[in-house]
Scaffold this motif. Structure first.
Motif, PDB file in Angstrom:
ATOM      1  N   ASP A   3       1.339  -8.684   0.786  1.00 20.68           N
ATOM      2  CA  ASP A   3       2.149  -7.598   1.325  1.00 20.68           C
ATOM      3  C   ASP A   3       2.402  -6.532   0.272  1.00 20.68           C
ATOM      4  N   ALA A   5       1.432  -3.638   0.050  1.00 19.04           N
ATOM      5  CA  ALA A   5       1.682  -2.298   0.574  1.00 19.04           C
ATOM      6  C   ALA A   5       3.145  -2.038   0.889  1.00 19.04           C
ATOM      7  N   VAL A   6       3.942  -3.085   1.113  1.00 15.56           N
ATOM      8  CA  VAL A   6       5.335  -2.832   1.429  1.00 15.56           C
ATOM      9  C   VAL A   6       6.118  -2.429   0.188  1.00 15.56           C
ATOM     10  N   GLU A   7       5.506  -2.603  -0.973  1.00 18.55           N
ATOM     11  CA  GLU A   7       6.156  -2.166  -2.197  1.00 18.55           C
ATOM     12  C   GLU A   7       5.647  -0.778  -2.534  1.00 18.55           C
ATOM     13  N   HIS A   8       6.512   0.190  -2.572  1.00 19.97           N
ATOM     14  CA  HIS A   8       6.065   1.527  -2.934  1.00 19.97           C
ATOM     15  C   HIS A   8       6.670   1.889  -4.285  1.00 19.97           C
ATOM     16  N   LEU A 220      -4.515  -6.324   1.633  1.00 20.50           N
ATOM     17  CA  LEU A 220      -3.245  -6.135   2.321  1.00 20.50           C
ATOM     18  C   LEU A 220      -3.167  -6.988   3.582  1.00 20.50           C
ATOM     19  N   SER A 221      -1.982  -7.430   3.895  1.00 19.89           N
ATOM     20  CA  SER A 221      -1.779  -8.217   5.110  1.00 19.89           C
ATOM     21  C   SER A 221      -1.863  -7.319   6.340  1.00 19.89           C
ATOM     22  N   ASP A 223       0.342  -7.053   8.646  1.00 17.12           N
ATOM     23  CA  ASP A 223       1.637  -6.391   8.822  1.00 17.12           C
ATOM     24  C   ASP A 223       1.750  -5.174   7.910  1.00 17.12           C
ATOM     25  N   ALA A 224       1.256  -5.313   6.684  1.00 18.17           N
ATOM     26  CA  ALA A 224       1.329  -4.187   5.743  1.00 18.17           C
ATOM     27  C   ALA A 224       0.470  -3.026   6.224  1.00 18.17           C
ATOM     28  N   ARG A 227       2.120  -1.197   9.252  1.00 18.76           N
ATOM     29  CA  ARG A 227       3.441  -0.588   9.044  1.00 18.76           C
ATOM     30  C   ARG A 227       3.348   0.936   9.017  1.00 18.76           C
ATOM     31  N   VAL A 235       2.854   4.483  -0.936  1.00 24.82           N
ATOM     32  CA  VAL A 235       2.586   3.065  -0.695  1.00 24.82           C
ATOM     33  C   VAL A 235       1.421   2.604  -1.574  1.00 24.82           C
TER      34      VAL A 235
END
Length: 368
Positions: A3, A5-8, A220-221, A223-224, A227, A235
């Motif tokens: 995940d 990509a959820v960390e920006h 990336l997952s 979900d990522a 999003r 991202v």
């Protein structure tokens, strides 16, 4: 998959004109970036052979760092740069521990006190191949199982600073001190949200990201990728910031300060007889970097790529002119070192180191 990509990053450096980057203003790919790797190497190899003829040695630059295998031209241990650095400078260096085929990676991690996330990467590395951010025991076990049994990998503390740069260091043979001669900021592959598009859609529309879309889908997952990124949100798509995976390099050599010079020189001299190489560092802000506050994540020797010339603002002519000038200065410095009695490695040893590196690189786990 991760995940990531959820960390920006939440931050951006200013471009050389002082303005902050914004969506839609990402510079186009540099002309030199568009060349296939093999084609890029042809003129560089031709010039290298010409310089070798003039200086009567194909491997002459190996003399610049006598304490490092091949002088750091190719195939050297990354840990060999870090291990000589004394405790006085440890606060500038991310803690790093080698793992051999006889070691238990989990035991090395526990004994060293490293927490997740951490970085696992090859001891003999090249262009970010095999570098992975590891989040758990299961991921570490999978990495260790996939790594070549005849290789060594490193576990390194994850440096949380959001920015990354390469600092080229040169010390004239016989000089008491050296200096930073180039500063290049690496912008990791990323997309910037518009508040409506998914991360996957943003990837498909970015000039730098669309050609690596398949790679990002393996990192990336689901979900990522699905999003919707908020407007203006940067991202991150990978841990590695290389142009190989869609990163961008920005030459900020003009921002080098005496404080940065002093810090890099002190660490370089702690390595020993070290005269030419690049320090890859993480840092919080440009002001921090200029004041000498950074974390070294890797050091490269005489084979360090002149990444400042991959800045998209440079024309093809200017980029090649810069790389050619770098190779000329490399041989000139090495010639001075040779006159001081240091002998270059033989071409057979250099070739063997190169072949060993290439055999390993082809078998490394995927980077993320």
């Amino acid at each position: 998959m991760t995940d990531l990509a959820v960390e920006h990053t939440g931050k951006d450096l200013t471009n050389s004109d002082g303005r902050s980057s914004a969506r839609g203003t990402e510079p186009p790919m540099a002309p030199i970036e568009r060349l296939p790797k093999w084609l890029l190497c042809v003129p560089l190899v031709a010039q290298w052979l010409w310089l070798a003829l003039i200086h009567r040695s194909t491997t002459l630059p190996s003399v610049l760092n006598p304490g490092i295998e091949t002088g750091g031209l190719v195939g050297e241990s990354k840990f060999s740069y870090l291990s000589p650095i004394g405790s006085r400078f440890r606060e500038w260096v991310a803690e790093t521990y080698p793992v051999t085929s006889d070691d238990d990676a989990h035991e090395v991690r526990r004994r060293s006190g490293l927490a997740y996330p951490l970085i696992a990467k090859p001891d003999i590395g090249w262009c970010g191949y095999g570098v992975r951010r590891i989040e758990s025991d299961d991921e570490l076990a999978a990495y260790a199982d996939a790594f070549p049994r005849d290789g060594v990998f490193l576990l390194q503390r994850f440096a949380h600073e959001p920015c990354e740069a390469g600092i080229l260091y040169v010390r004239e043979p016989g000089a008491a001190h050296g200096c930073a001669t180039a500063l290049t900021v690496r912008h990791a592959p990323h997309v910037v949200g518009d508040g409506a598009s998914t991360v996957e859609q943003l990837i498909a529309h970015g000039e730098r990201t669309q050609s690596n879309a398949a790679r990002y889908r393996t990192i990336l997952s689901d979900d990522a990728l699905a999003r919707v990124a908020a407007f203006g949100e940067r991202v991150a798509l990978t841990t590695v910031a290389s142009v190989r995976v869609g990163g961008r390099y920005e030459d900020l050599t003009r921002l080098i300060t005496p404080e940065l010079d002093t810090a890099v020189d002190a660490i370089a001299r702690a390595i020993g007889d070290f005269h030419y190489g690049r320090f890859d560092v993480k840092f919080e802000t440009m002001s921090d970097l200029q004041e000498g506050r950074f974390t070294v994540i890797e050091i490269n020797g005489a084979g360090s790529e002149a990444i400042q010339f991959w800045d998209p603002r440079l024309s093809m002519v200017d980029a090649f002119a810069g790389v050619f000038a770098k190779q000329r200065s490399l041989f000139a410095l090495a010639d001075t070192m040779r006159r001081r009695g240091v002998k270059p490695v033989g071409w057979r040893k250099l070739a063997a180191a190169h072949l060993r590196q290439q055999r390993l690189v082809r078998r490394y786990p995927d980077s993320n």
